[in-house]
Write a protein that holds these residues in place. Sequence first.
Motif, PDB file in Angstrom:
ATOM      1  N   SER A   1       0.847  -1.183   0.000  1.00 48.33           N
ATOM      2  CA  SER A   1       0.000   0.000   0.000  1.00 48.33           C
ATOM      3  C   SER A   1       0.888   1.239   0.000  1.00 48.33           C
ATOM      4  CB  SER A   1      -0.914  -0.022   1.219  1.00 48.33           C
ATOM      5  OG  SER A   1      -1.779   1.070   1.151  1.00 48.33           O
ATOM      6  N   TYR A   2       0.675   2.118  -0.984  1.00 46.03           N
ATOM      7  CA  TYR A   2       1.522   3.314  -1.110  1.00 46.03           C
ATOM      8  C   TYR A   2       0.861   4.561  -0.532  1.00 46.03           C
ATOM      9  CZ  TYR A   2       4.452   0.537  -4.190  1.00 46.03           C
ATOM     10  OH  TYR A   2       5.274  -0.436  -4.692  1.00 46.03           O
ATOM     11  N   ILE A   3      -0.437   4.446  -0.272  1.00 46.46           N
ATOM     12  CA  ILE A   3      -1.128   5.635   0.228  1.00 46.46           C
ATOM     13  C   ILE A   3      -1.870   5.333   1.533  1.00 46.46           C
ATOM     14  CG2 ILE A   3      -1.424   6.796  -1.995  1.00 46.46           C
ATOM     15  CD1 ILE A   3      -4.294   5.653  -2.037  1.00 46.46           C
ATOM     16  N   GLY A   4      -2.102   6.388   2.316  1.00 48.79           N
ATOM     17  CA  GLY A   4      -2.826   6.254   3.582  1.00 48.79           C
ATOM     18  C   GLY A   4      -4.312   6.419   3.361  1.00 48.79           C
ATOM     19  N   THR A   5      -5.078   6.453   4.458  1.00 48.67           N
ATOM     20  CA  THR A   5      -6.536   6.496   4.341  1.00 48.67           C
ATOM     21  C   THR A   5      -7.021   7.801   3.732  1.00 48.67           C
ATOM     22  OG1 THR A   5      -6.533   7.108   6.653  1.00 48.67           O
ATOM     23  CG2 THR A   5      -7.196   4.851   6.139  1.00 48.67           C
ATOM     24  N   ALA A   6      -6.249   8.889   3.895  1.00 46.89           N
ATOM     25  CA  ALA A   6      -6.665  10.161   3.291  1.00 46.89           C
ATOM     26  C   ALA A   6      -6.006  10.334   1.913  1.00 46.89           C
ATOM     27  CB  ALA A   6      -6.315  11.323   4.214  1.00 46.89           C
ATOM     28  N   ARG A   7      -5.578   9.234   1.345  1.00 44.00           N
ATOM     29  CA  ARG A   7      -4.923   9.192   0.037  1.00 44.00           C
ATOM     30  C   ARG A   7      -3.593   9.940   0.021  1.00 44.00           C
ATOM     31  NH1 ARG A   7      -9.292  10.467  -4.485  1.00 44.00           N
ATOM     32  NH2 ARG A   7     -10.031  11.932  -2.925  1.00 44.00           N
ATOM     33  N   GLU A   8      -3.028  10.163   1.234  1.00 43.70           N
ATOM     34  CA  GLU A   8      -1.719  10.803   1.274  1.00 43.70           C
ATOM     35  C   GLU A   8      -0.642   9.751   0.983  1.00 43.70           C
ATOM     36  OE1 GLU A   8      -3.406   9.868   3.824  1.00 43.70           O
ATOM     37  OE2 GLU A   8      -2.097   9.177   5.434  1.00 43.70           O
ATOM     38  N   ARG A   9       0.393  10.138   0.280  1.00 44.83           N
ATOM     39  CA  ARG A   9       1.455   9.193  -0.068  1.00 44.83           C
ATOM     40  C   ARG A   9       2.255   8.850   1.185  1.00 44.83           C
ATOM     41  NH1 ARG A   9       2.863   6.569  -4.495  1.00 44.83           N
ATOM     42  NH2 ARG A   9       0.962   7.310  -5.475  1.00 44.83           N
TER      43      ARG A   9
END
Lengths: 385, 184
Positions: free
Chosen positions: B102-110
């Motif tokens: 997974s490259y991104i977090g829950t808020a779509r932050e990298r």
Amino acid sequence: MTSSRVGIISIGWYGFSPSTPEVSFREMMFESSNRAYSAVGIDPRKEVDAFVVCQEDYWEGIAITNEFAPEPLGGVLRPTVTIAGDGLQCIVTAYQLIKTGYFDIVAVEAHSKASNIATLSKIYEIALDPHYVRPLYAKNPLFLAGLEARAYMERTGAEKYHLALVAVKNKNNGLNNPRASYATPLDLEDVVESKPVIDPLTSYEIAPFVDVSITFLLAGEESARKFTDTPIWIEGVGWSTETGTGAIAWHEWGRMRFLRDAANQAYRIAGISNPARSFDFAEVEDRFSYAELVALEELKLAQEGTAHILLESGDFDIDGYLPVNPSGGSLSIGVALEATGLVRILEATLRLWSMELVEEAEGRAVVASWRGIPSFSGGVVVLSL
Amino acid sequence: MARRIYDKEHVKAPGTPLSSKEMYQLPGTIEYTPVAKYRFTTGQALSKFLEELKRGRIAGRKCNNCGRVYVPPRMYCEFCYKPTSEWIYLEGTGTVVTAVVSYIGTARERLEKPEIIGIVKLDIDNKEPQGYDFPGLFHRFCNVSEDDVKTGKIIGARVRPRWKLEEERKGDITDIECFEPIEG
């Protein structure tokens, strides 16, 4: 559609306690369901044709909470549906499924883990119309009940002590009910002399919350008779929703038109033309004292504007002309979130069964449940031995 | 069908453009942040599971009717619809079923460091994992490269739990830091 009657053949429950720290909500669902199935020797993995669950995401604290419904009920990879509504609506749905002729045995479950909700009042806030009611929010959601109570009193001439009498009757009725956590010996003075929580209602007149899980088994006539000698027949069902709090100013205050609608529908299906003379007892909405009186009028069990007078004369006492909430109602048992309607049907069913045992009598009861503030939704079922 | 050709010079929309800040100040939206807090009862099965994690053990419940083992444990078997029969304790070793980077977090932050997560089928009594009835844990992987995941090399790899130090454990699924490959 089949002409088969639909009967309640078994009920299981767990909880009826202000808190249930010993079980998770899933374990509670298993306990009530396992009891319901075991009582009639039904294997849910093979013999239950469909599962209907009433629950709501915000009560559960889980979005898309329907995904958690099948497993504790034995419904994994079987037809299961969740309805965001009062448990009575789930009974109506199960009734309809059986009436199609494609489903024979249907399980219904609803539960309350109210003790797990740390910000209950804030959840009520989220239920209000976001555009113009939430910004005006009157500090707690009970303001809606206060508005209803005041309008009801104004319309009928009922006094505060009439409302208090509902609490006195129901809190005392509950003393004979092992499932009534909030029953207490109470007299009129206790109620009228206590401070209002939201005028005109005192804390005695507002039902607290309770944890419980309840599972019903419904079956078509032929199967019902196979599993029990005494099915409780569902003779009529009705349900209705008025409008959301987005149209709060349009609501007819001091009335529950959705219950009137639901009752008319249920009576029509059950073939009842004179409701006031048709029932041995009634289990009706009473999460607030005034609600019982309004419900009795909407159900045509009392003529317009007379419920408080009949109450005062003892007609609705446990030994009166029409016992109302002989179980103690929500005021004694507690509000079980979406399971509240199932609590009422459970209490009515157990009472009908006990009548059968003692008197070998015919028995008929009416059950009415509201989804509570801030909803204008409710349902009615007619049950008979 | 004739294609309409837009001349950029001539398609400037009428009116005054708004910045997004100005836009959200208009009375067309109402902001609201729900306050919804819960204290979920863990119950019979999960409370024991979490307590055992603190001791560095993975506890499961076994259904003697069908032989299934539940990790995390459950007090009932969803397949047989009977109460499960007994507690068992697992080594924690297992085999990777599936994994993802997974490259991104829950808020779509990298994410600074990509996270590798997946499903481990846990061993029971040193039996080879087979079929659907072995318990699986969802967890993080460490000492696994992005390439191992992207090439699928990780699938089928043997792994074991890396536990946090005893004094750092708090009865939480993160008491197991991650699952890592067993060398050799």
